[in-house]
Design a protein around this motif. Structure first.
Motif, short mmCIF file in Angstrom:
data_model
loop_
_atom_site.label_atom_id
_atom_site.label_comp_id
_atom_site.label_asym_id
_atom_site.label_seq_id
_atom_site.Cartn_x
_atom_site.Cartn_y
_atom_site.Cartn_z
N THR A 100 71.41 63.53 59.15
CA THR A 100 70.17 64.31 59.18
C THR A 100 69.80 65.16 60.53
N ASN A 101 68.80 65.73 60.44
CA ASN A 101 68.29 66.52 61.73
C ASN A 101 67.11 65.65 62.29
N SER A 251 63.32 55.76 57.76
CA SER A 251 62.93 57.18 57.65
C SER A 251 63.25 57.91 58.78
N GLY A 253 63.67 61.66 60.11
CA GLY A 253 63.73 63.13 59.89
C GLY A 253 63.26 63.44 58.29
N SER A 254 63.94 64.05 57.56
CA SER A 254 63.73 64.28 56.11
C SER A 254 64.48 63.39 55.10
N ASP A 255 65.28 62.50 55.91
CA ASP A 255 66.17 61.31 55.25
C ASP A 255 65.76 60.08 55.40
N SER A 256 66.49 59.26 54.55
CA SER A 256 65.95 57.56 54.82
C SER A 256 67.17 56.97 54.27
#
Length: 338
Positions: A100-101, A251, A253-256
């Motif tokens: 992820t970022n 969680s 960034g925008s991912d988990s």
């Protein structure tokens, strides 16, 4: 002994004021740590490899088909013992990964693309952060951090804060602190302790089974191998209790991601199944084909040795008995032999 290893961070010129602002971070010269092969794990592997080589050197002295049987017996037995010991020191009983970022450092808007991994062992966790690509913003992003919970990991977490580790690593480590509402430290620490204790018990059963296989009590050796399998399964059940409570989601960034069972857990399962098969085979063969089993293991009862001693055939060298007259025994009037 705790060892951590952030790879390379930026430094400032001597005499300049170090700050977290303007993309300038302090430099911490620390020792690099390998993730997969720790010092203790490497020591276990080397000890069992040397022991296997030493035992295999006796194979040329074994004749016939027994040589092949003894080779498999040595290799399989040492494989089981080595795996049981090594499982105590591996860091991949449970794993979770995500690409992820994420924000790289505190007090900075720098966002990096990286692989972030959580690796759980019986004595602690390992958090990895590897950039994609590794070099971004003139810095090598390749971190590998160990957090041990001999008691708690709060001290390690405070030290990580002082060293200014990247945000993703601090975020994951903070989930395992005592004050975190997730309560992961209570789940993983106690389950890991019970799993480790039962694994060491399984190792003791494995030692006893090898000793009994060299004695005329092969049936009990099979029972101890089954006990080895039982304690391995108990250790897996102890560790799997972490799944009995709601899983904490990481969680970033925008991912988990969530932690799931990994290589060491399934290796323990395979070793337990192997011990069960070996134990059942030994018990069945000893119950129905005891003579074949004793012949294969090169063991015999004490009574068999005595019978062989008293009833073995004898040979007379005629050279030493030529000219020797053997007179018949006579009896005294009382019936005693002269």
């Amino acid at each position: 002994m705790k060892r951590v290893s952030p790879c390379v961070a930026s430094s400032v010129a001597p005499g300049a004021e170090m700050t977290f602002y303007n993309d300038i971070y302090p430099f911490y010269p620390l020792q690099r740590t390998s993730f997969i092969f720790s010092d203790r794990l490497l020591t276990v592997i080397l000890v069992f490899v040397v022991l296997a080589i030493s035992l295999l050197l006796i194979l040329p002295g074994i004749r016939g088909k027994s040589r092949l049987f003894w080779m498999f017996r040595i290799i399989i037995s040492l494989f089981i013992g080595g795996v049981i010991v090594a499982l105590n020191f591996t860091n991949d009983w449970a794993e979770g990964k995500v690409t992820t970022n994420a924000t790289y450092k505190s007090f900075s808007n720098v966002v990096v693309n990286a692989d972030i991994g959580l690796h759980v062992g019986l004595y602690g966790i390992n958090v990895t952060l590897r950039g994609k690509p590794v070099i971004q913003f003139n810095e090598t992003i390749n971190y590998n951090e160990m957090f041990s919970w001999h008691d708690t990991i709060d001290d390690d977490y405070e030290e990580a804060l002082k060293r200014g580790l990247p945000n993703p690593i601090l975020y994951i480590a903070e989930k395992f602190t005592m004050s975190n509402p997730c309560g992961l430290i209570f789940q993983y620490r106690y389950s890991g302790r019970y799993a480790s204790a039962t694994l060491w018990t399984a190792f003791c059963c494995w030692l006893l089974s090898n000793i009994l296989l060299s004695m005329p009590v092969v049936l009990y050796a099979g029972y101890m191998m089954l006990a080895t399998a039982a304690f391995i399964f108990i250790s897996m059940a102890s560790f799997s209790t972490i799944m009995n409570v709601p899983q904490c989601v990481f969680s970033i960034g925008s991912d988990s991601f969530v932690a799931e069972f990994s290589h060491s857990f399934w290796l323990a399962l395979a070793t337990g199944v192997l011990c069960t098969i070996i134990g059942c085979v030994v018990v069945l063969f000893q119950s129905f084909l005891p003579e074949k089993m004793k012949e294969a293991l090169s063991v015999c009862d004490d009574g068999d040795e005595d019978d062989g001693f008293f009833h073995s055939e004898g040979y007379v060298n005629s050279v030493f008995v030529d000219g020797v007259t053997i007179s018949p025994m006579t009896l005294k009037p009382s019936g005693e032999r002269l």
